[in-house]
Write an enzyme that holds these catalytic residues in place. Structure first.
Site, short mmCIF file in Angstrom:
data_model
loop_
_atom_site.label_atom_id
_atom_site.label_comp_id
_atom_site.label_asym_id
_atom_site.label_seq_id
_atom_site.Cartn_x
_atom_site.Cartn_y
_atom_site.Cartn_z
N SER A 187 0.79 -1.23 0.00
CA SER A 187 0.00 0.00 0.00
C SER A 187 0.82 1.27 0.00
O SER A 187 0.35 2.32 -0.45
CB SER A 187 -0.94 0.01 1.21
OG SER A 187 -0.21 -0.06 2.42
N HIS A 215 -5.68 -3.82 -1.76
CA HIS A 215 -5.45 -2.80 -2.79
C HIS A 215 -5.40 -3.40 -4.19
O HIS A 215 -5.07 -2.69 -5.15
CB HIS A 215 -4.16 -2.04 -2.50
CG HIS A 215 -4.25 -1.14 -1.31
ND1 HIS A 215 -4.73 0.15 -1.38
CD2 HIS A 215 -3.94 -1.35 -0.01
CE1 HIS A 215 -4.70 0.70 -0.18
NE2 HIS A 215 -4.23 -0.19 0.67
N LYS A 246 -12.41 -0.06 0.17
CA LYS A 246 -11.59 0.67 -0.80
C LYS A 246 -12.33 0.69 -2.14
O LYS A 246 -13.25 1.47 -2.33
CB LYS A 246 -10.21 0.04 -0.89
CG LYS A 246 -9.49 0.02 0.47
CD LYS A 246 -8.05 -0.39 0.36
CE LYS A 246 -7.43 -0.66 1.74
NZ LYS A 246 -7.61 0.39 2.73
#
Length: 400
Positions: A187, A215, A246
């Site tokens: 990340s 991610h 996310k």
């Protein structure tokens, strides 16, 4: 007396952080998470293009996402007021677990309130003193803390160093269970793990592969199935962890997905699962809608790739050094913490919201402004952002 002394010690530590220019502040926003947000500063409110959110697909304020949450609020209420095994499981939870399992092509899935909970719950439940976990040096804090909670032997290898990983596997050869734990996408840097090589080594030494793809899920891979799809190993990863906070709507919640046996044992013994309220139904419903939109609005993935490539190319042409390669996490590497803080503040003043990161979030001397591209950004947005970086970078001496 003791309390006063303790408070004084904390104030001295805080003052030292401020003196070093490392004190972090939280910018308050007064609008939904989106392409642009309104922020509240010490003396005024302003609007800024948002280049620091994990809203990779631009779904956080999608009208269909909001409508799904409203509908579930009406049909299922705000929360379950209980843990899953008592009276906290709804039909929506079952539907989301099935959706994740089908999407990642695994047997089963278990939901948590966050991926942090999922990671801490996984390692302490599955691994004992007879076992070993081999962890990438740059893994997320939740993996690190999860490993600390377990009684397993701990090995760590420099990020991406497959020779070192193999040495760790050899050192753990006599252990009952061996788990290689890695982020799918790191990340802080936007680097994608070498999953094909990791899977090869895991098969050679009889280890399981655990990938936190927070991610990667919804962000990379031909159909958004993440880092494993991106590297052609979707069927070779044993355990996935991930988040819905996310790319998939920006709400909250996490999961562990893998074999039936793994998930079943977690349901019986994982403490964050057994002792935490179930995910709120409106969040579950909105996440289900996000999976639908990921498939039906596949232009988002293509556009995200386009704006990411444009930002990286143009920033490099101006003389900036960027971390990572093809991921929307595009850290502008500056090195000096004060420089990162000063440039971040100047960018916000200009109307560009991008946050500086420095120690202890990243190693000493590795400060950066972490830019994150979104499918909500237009090409014009990207070009304007690059212009701001160039002008402010020259002002502070970051580029010539």
């Amino acid at each position: 007396m003791y309390v006063s002394s303790f408070a004084a010690e904390m104030r001295r530590e805080i003052d030292a952080i401020k003196a070093d220019g490392l004190y972090k502040t939280e910018r308050v926003i007064t609008t939904p998470q989106d392409r642009s947000v309104s922020t509240v500063g010490p003396d005024r409110q302003s609007s800024a293009l948002n280049f620091c959110a994990n809203n990779y697909l631009g779904l956080a304020n999608h009208p269909d996402i909001r409508a799904a949450a409203h509908a579930a609020l009406d049909s299922h209420g705000l929360g379950m007021a209980s843990v899953r095994f008592i009276c906290g499981t709804s039909d929506l939870h079952i539907a989301l677990e099935k959706t994740v399992s089908q999407f990642l092509e695994v047997d089963d899935t278990i939901l948590y309130n966050s991926c942090f909970d999922a990671n801490t719950g996984f390692f302490e439940t599955l691994l004992g003193s007879e076992d070993a976990v081999i962890s990438d040096q740059l893994n997320h804090a939740s993996i690190i803390d999860g490993i600390r909670l377990s009684k397993a032997q701990r090995h760590r290898y420099p990020s991406g160093d497959m020779d070192a990983l193999e040495s760790c596997l050899k050192a753990a050869d006599d252990c009952r269970r061996k788990v290689i734990a890695t982020d799918g996408v790191f990340s802080m840097d936007g680097e994608i793990a070498k999953l094909a090589d990791i899977c090869d080594l895991a098969e050679k030494y009889g280890a399981l592969v655990f990938v936190d793809d927070s991610h990667g899920l919804g962000v990379i891979g031909a159909t958004g199935r993440g880092s494993a799809e991106h590297q052609g190993v979707l069927g070779r990863v044993d355990i996935f962890a991930g988040t819905f906070g996310k790319a998939l709507g920006g709400g909250c919640g996490g999961f562990i997905a893998g074999r039936h046996e793994v998930v079943s044992l977690l349901r019986q013994r994982s403490r964050p699962y057994l002792f935490s309220n179930a995910m709120p139904p409106p969040i579950v419903a909105s996440t289900l809608k996000a999976f639908e939109l990921l498939v039906s609005e596949d232009w988002r993935l293509r556009h995200l790739k386009e704006v990411t490539a444009r930002f990286r190319t143009e920033m490099t042409a101006h003389g900036f050094s960027l971390g990572g390669n093809e991921h929307p996490i595009s850290p502008v590497m500056l090195g000096d913490a004060r420089l990162a803080a000063q440039m971040s503040a100047a960018l916000l003043e200009a109307g560009l919201y991008a946050v500086g990161f420095w120690y202890p979030v990243v190693p000493q001397g590795m400060a950066r402004i972490r830019v994150q591209l979104s499918a909500a950004h237009t090409v014009a947005d990207v070009d304007w952002a690059v212009d701001q970086f160039a002008a402010i970078g020259r002002r502070f001496g970051a580029i010539k």
